[in-house]
Design an enzyme around this catalytic site. Structure first.
Site, PDB file in Angstrom:
ATOM      1  N   LYS A  13       0.676  -1.346   0.428  1.00 34.58           N
ATOM      2  CA  LYS A  13       0.291  -0.251  -0.107  1.00 34.58           C
ATOM      3  C   LYS A  13       1.323   1.481  -0.307  1.00 34.58           C
ATOM      4  O   LYS A  13       0.777   2.236  -0.630  1.00 34.58           O
ATOM      5  CB  LYS A  13      -1.013   0.284   1.468  1.00 34.58           C
ATOM      6  CG  LYS A  13      -1.955  -0.938   1.228  1.00 34.58           C
ATOM      7  CD  LYS A  13      -3.227  -0.620   2.548  1.00 34.58           C
ATOM      8  CE  LYS A  13      -2.244  -0.800   4.009  1.00 34.58           C
ATOM      9  NZ  LYS A  13      -1.231  -1.668   4.940  1.00 34.58           N
ATOM     10  N   ARG A  88      -8.792   1.777   9.139  1.00 31.67           N
ATOM     11  CA  ARG A  88      -8.730   0.315   9.235  1.00 31.67           C
ATOM     12  C   ARG A  88      -9.714  -0.889  10.110  1.00 31.67           C
ATOM     13  O   ARG A  88      -9.998  -2.263  10.156  1.00 31.67           O
ATOM     14  CB  ARG A  88      -7.236  -0.096   9.426  1.00 31.67           C
ATOM     15  CG  ARG A  88      -6.423  -0.440   8.999  1.00 31.67           C
ATOM     16  CD  ARG A  88      -5.164  -0.475  10.419  1.00 31.67           C
ATOM     17  NE  ARG A  88      -3.980  -0.860  10.053  1.00 31.67           N
ATOM     18  CZ  ARG A  88      -2.801  -0.696   9.062  1.00 31.67           C
ATOM     19  NH1 ARG A  88      -2.804   0.854   8.878  1.00 31.67           N
ATOM     20  NH2 ARG A  88      -1.605  -1.006   9.608  1.00 31.67           N
ATOM     21  N   ARG A 122      11.972  -6.704   5.189  1.00 30.33           N
ATOM     22  CA  ARG A 122      12.149  -5.222   4.479  1.00 30.33           C
ATOM     23  C   ARG A 122      13.093  -4.431   5.485  1.00 30.33           C
ATOM     24  O   ARG A 122      13.231  -4.763   6.792  1.00 30.33           O
ATOM     25  CB  ARG A 122      10.414  -4.454   4.603  1.00 30.33           C
ATOM     26  CG  ARG A 122      10.315  -3.511   4.906  1.00 30.33           C
ATOM     27  CD  ARG A 122       8.932  -2.783   4.846  1.00 30.33           C
ATOM     28  NE  ARG A 122       8.087  -3.121   6.406  1.00 30.33           N
ATOM     29  CZ  ARG A 122       6.685  -2.469   5.939  1.00 30.33           C
ATOM     30  NH1 ARG A 122       6.744  -1.822   5.138  1.00 30.33           N
ATOM     31  NH2 ARG A 122       6.284  -2.599   7.536  1.00 30.33           N
ATOM     32  N   ARG A 152      12.063  -2.406  11.119  1.00 29.13           N
ATOM     33  CA  ARG A 152      11.490  -2.067  12.149  1.00 29.13           C
ATOM     34  C   ARG A 152      10.506  -2.874  12.853  1.00 29.13           C
ATOM     35  O   ARG A 152      10.134  -3.686  12.717  1.00 29.13           O
ATOM     36  CB  ARG A 152       9.953  -1.835  10.816  1.00 29.13           C
ATOM     37  CG  ARG A 152       9.107  -0.595  10.205  1.00 29.13           C
ATOM     38  CD  ARG A 152       8.097   0.055  10.002  1.00 29.13           C
ATOM     39  NE  ARG A 152       6.303  -0.410  10.270  1.00 29.13           N
ATOM     40  CZ  ARG A 152       5.839  -0.740   9.835  1.00 29.13           C
ATOM     41  NH1 ARG A 152       5.602  -0.148   8.985  1.00 29.13           N
ATOM     42  NH2 ARG A 152       4.602  -1.124  10.073  1.00 29.13           N
ATOM     43  N   ARG A 163       0.396  -8.369  14.144  1.00 29.79           N
ATOM     44  CA  ARG A 163      -0.758  -8.251  12.680  1.00 29.79           C
ATOM     45  C   ARG A 163      -1.529  -8.383  11.975  1.00 29.79           C
ATOM     46  O   ARG A 163      -2.826  -8.190  11.720  1.00 29.79           O
ATOM     47  CB  ARG A 163       0.839  -6.903  12.246  1.00 29.79           C
ATOM     48  CG  ARG A 163       1.568  -6.302  13.176  1.00 29.79           C
ATOM     49  CD  ARG A 163       2.846  -5.569  12.846  1.00 29.79           C
ATOM     50  NE  ARG A 163       2.433  -4.624  10.808  1.00 29.79           N
ATOM     51  CZ  ARG A 163       3.239  -3.900  10.432  1.00 29.79           C
ATOM     52  NH1 ARG A 163       4.468  -4.979   9.965  1.00 29.79           N
ATOM     53  NH2 ARG A 163       3.062  -3.787   9.099  1.00 29.79           N
TER      54      ARG A 163
HETATM   55  P1  AMP Z   1       1.144   0.627   9.498  1.00 28.75           P
HETATM   56  O1  AMP Z   1       2.836   1.538   8.775  1.00 28.75           O
HETATM   57  O2  AMP Z   1       0.349   1.041   8.138  1.00 28.75           O
HETATM   58  O3  AMP Z   1       1.886  -0.662   8.620  1.00 28.75           O
HETATM   59  O4  AMP Z   1       0.713   0.633  10.654  1.00 28.75           O
HETATM   60  C1  AMP Z   1       1.902   0.354  12.081  1.00 28.75           C
HETATM   61  C2  AMP Z   1       0.789   1.020  12.831  1.00 28.75           C
HETATM   62  O5  AMP Z   1       0.044   1.399  13.535  1.00 28.75           O
HETATM   63  C3  AMP Z   1       0.276  -0.895  13.032  1.00 28.75           C
HETATM   64  O6  AMP Z   1       0.028  -2.636  12.779  1.00 28.75           O
HETATM   65  C4  AMP Z   1      -1.044  -0.037  13.950  1.00 28.75           C
HETATM   66  O7  AMP Z   1      -0.366  -0.543  15.328  1.00 28.75           O
HETATM   67  C5  AMP Z   1      -0.723   1.489  13.461  1.00 28.75           C
HETATM   68  N1  AMP Z   1      -2.274   2.247  12.826  1.00 28.75           N
HETATM   69  C6  AMP Z   1      -1.964   2.722  11.567  1.00 28.75           C
HETATM   70  N2  AMP Z   1      -3.431   3.226  11.121  1.00 28.75           N
HETATM   71  C7  AMP Z   1      -3.597   1.870  12.247  1.00 28.75           C
HETATM   72  C8  AMP Z   1      -5.524   3.018  12.365  1.00 28.75           C
HETATM   73  N3  AMP Z   1      -6.440   3.457  11.672  1.00 28.75           N
HETATM   74  N4  AMP Z   1      -6.121   2.166  13.331  1.00 28.75           N
HETATM   75  C9  AMP Z   1      -5.108   2.047  14.379  1.00 28.75           C
HETATM   76  N5  AMP Z   1      -4.248   1.428  14.371  1.00 28.75           N
HETATM   77  C10 AMP Z   1      -3.258   1.586  13.264  1.00 28.75           C
END
Ligand code: AMP
Length: 208
Positions: A13, A88, A122, A152, A163
């Site tokens: 994404k 989400r 990654r 990360r 996740r």
């Molecule tokens: P990402 O970089 O999008 O994978 O986000 C990293 C982490 O941030 C996720 O694993 C969640 O813990 C948190 N996070 C990001 N976006 C959201 C969202 N829309 N709602 C809840 N938690 C989020």
């Protein structure tokens, strides 16, 4: 052009969001990036979000929805944006629909096995933030800018599994956008260029 990118973590994404933003000159809004910046800066929001992120859980809506609301009010979002990683859950989708009207919700999908393979390999660049697959690093450094890379914390294998379990995109989010006639789905098994061609063919159908 107001776009939402849906899909599991690691489906590409973020990469697709970057390509859209570059082509259409609109901002890339990643809730994950906003949380990570807050964590790095030691803000109150960052401290609260960190415990959820470290556990592979979703950050509660009351924190997440507010940061998107504030971000969309900024001037650079006037001509559109790409939301990456938000919504989400259904409550977030409903909250977003009260903030603005989006043009398309595109799901970038990928099999779990391939997600685990991509995420565990990654590496993120400390300098430009670009993700690079381990095999594509140049002498151990970022393929894009030559910066130092790191893994990360939530790309550790046990957190990846959490996740994928805890953050599976609920069907009611998909249904929300299907009911509005805005939902599209693409599989990102192919190269990022091939996937972008599919994404862009959807975007070109949007009337400005
Ligand atoms: P990402 O970089 O999008 O994978 O986000 C990293 C982490 O941030 C996720 O694993 C969640 O813990 C948190 N996070 C990001 N976006 C959201 C969202 N829309 N709602 C809840 N938690 C989020």
């Amino acid at each position: 052009m107001k776009i939402v990118l849906l899909g599991p973590p690691g489906s590409g994404k973020g990469t697709q969001a970057n390509l859209i933003c570059k082509k259409y000159d609109i901002p890339h809004i990643s809730t994950g990036d906003i949380f990570r910046t807050n964590i790095a800066n030691g803000t109150a929001l960052g401290k609260k979000a960190k415990e959820y992120i470290d556990a592979g859980s979703l950050v509660p809506d009351e924190l997440t929805i507010k940061i998107v609301e504030d971000r969309l009010k900024q001037d650079d979002c006037k001509n559109g944006f790409v939301l990456d990683g938000f919504p989400r859950v259904r409550t977030q989708a409903e909250a977003l629909s009260k903030m603005t009207q989006i043009d398309k919700a595109i799901m970038i999908d990928l099999d779990d096995e391939e997600i685990i393979n991509r995420l565990s390999k990654r590496r993120m660049c400390r300098k430009c933030g670009n993700p690079t697959h381990l095999d594509n690093l140049i002498n151990g450094y970022c393929e894009k800018c030559g910066g130092e890379v790191y893994t990360r914390a939530d790309d550790a294998p046990e957190v990846i599994k959490q996740r994928l379990i805890k953050q599976k995109l609920p069907q009611d989010v998909v249904d929300f956008y299907k009911d509005l006639g805005l939902f599209e789905k693409i599989n990102s098994t192919n190269s990022m260029e091939e996937t972008f061609k599919l994404v862009d063919s959807i975007l070109s159908g949007i009337k400005e």
